[in-house]
Motif scaffolding. Structure first.
Motif, PDB file in Angstrom:
ATOM      1  N   ILE A  74       0.586  -1.232  -0.077  1.00  0.00           N
ATOM      2  CA  ILE A  74      -0.127   0.079  -0.157  1.00  0.00           C
ATOM      3  C   ILE A  74       1.105   1.264  -0.046  1.00  0.00           C
ATOM      4  O   ILE A  74       0.276   2.181  -0.618  1.00  0.00           O
ATOM      5  N   ALA A  75       2.232   1.180   0.349  1.00  0.00           N
ATOM      6  CA  ALA A  75       3.012   2.358   0.610  1.00  0.00           C
ATOM      7  C   ALA A  75       4.086   2.637  -0.655  1.00  0.00           C
ATOM      8  O   ALA A  75       4.739   3.419  -0.619  1.00  0.00           O
ATOM      9  N   SER A  76       3.686   1.462  -1.635  1.00  0.00           N
ATOM     10  CA  SER A  76       4.461   1.739  -2.746  1.00  0.00           C
ATOM     11  C   SER A  76       4.671   2.991  -3.375  1.00  0.00           C
ATOM     12  O   SER A  76       5.858   3.516  -3.820  1.00  0.00           O
ATOM     13  N   ASP A  77       3.561   3.708  -3.748  1.00  0.00           N
ATOM     14  CA  ASP A  77       3.850   5.108  -4.234  1.00  0.00           C
ATOM     15  C   ASP A  77       4.664   6.088  -3.430  1.00  0.00           C
ATOM     16  O   ASP A  77       5.416   6.627  -3.812  1.00  0.00           O
ATOM     17  N   LYS A  78       4.410   5.988  -2.305  1.00  0.00           N
ATOM     18  CA  LYS A  78       5.258   6.824  -1.324  1.00  0.00           C
ATOM     19  C   LYS A  78       6.729   6.451  -1.154  1.00  0.00           C
ATOM     20  O   LYS A  78       7.459   7.334  -1.251  1.00  0.00           O
ATOM     21  N   ILE A  79       6.950   5.095  -0.957  1.00  0.00           N
ATOM     22  CA  ILE A  79       8.226   4.820  -0.887  1.00  0.00           C
ATOM     23  C   ILE A  79       9.019   5.215  -2.478  1.00  0.00           C
ATOM     24  O   ILE A  79      10.136   5.613  -2.183  1.00  0.00           O
TER      25      ILE A  79
END
Length: 98
Positions: A40-45
């Motif tokens: 779920i955090a792929s875009d932020k990472i």
């Protein structure tokens, strides 16, 4: 009045160390991917990684620029008065010929 003495060989060795470090950084940066699989955090990472990589690249570019300016300053310091005048004449000829 103070005098600054520059030893060309010592400065060249110092610049070579910096240029080597900058080259190593560029090699390391080329091996990184700006994508990450973090659920779920792929875009932020991915955004954080991309910003970090871009910042590191900017630092590398700045180091490269400082080395180039320093090298030119060292070389220019050892010019003769005639070479300096020729350089200034070339500059004014190019800039004001129009």
């Amino acid at each position: 009045m103070s005098t600054i003495k520059v030893e060309r060989d010592e400065m060249s060795a110092l610049l070579k160390k910096t240029e080597t470090a900058e080259g190593t950084l560029n090699t390391a940066l080329a091996g990184f991917s700006s994508s990450a699989d973090g659920g779920i955090a792929s875009d932020k990472i991915a955004l954080i990684v991309r910003i970090a990589l871009e910042s590191a690249q900017m630092a590398s570019n700045a180091a490269h620029g400082v080395c180039e300016v320093s090298r030119q300053a060292i070389e220019s310091q050892f010019l003769t008065e005639e070479e300096i005048m020729e350089s200034l004449d070339n500059f004014t000829d190019e800039a004001f010929a129009k």
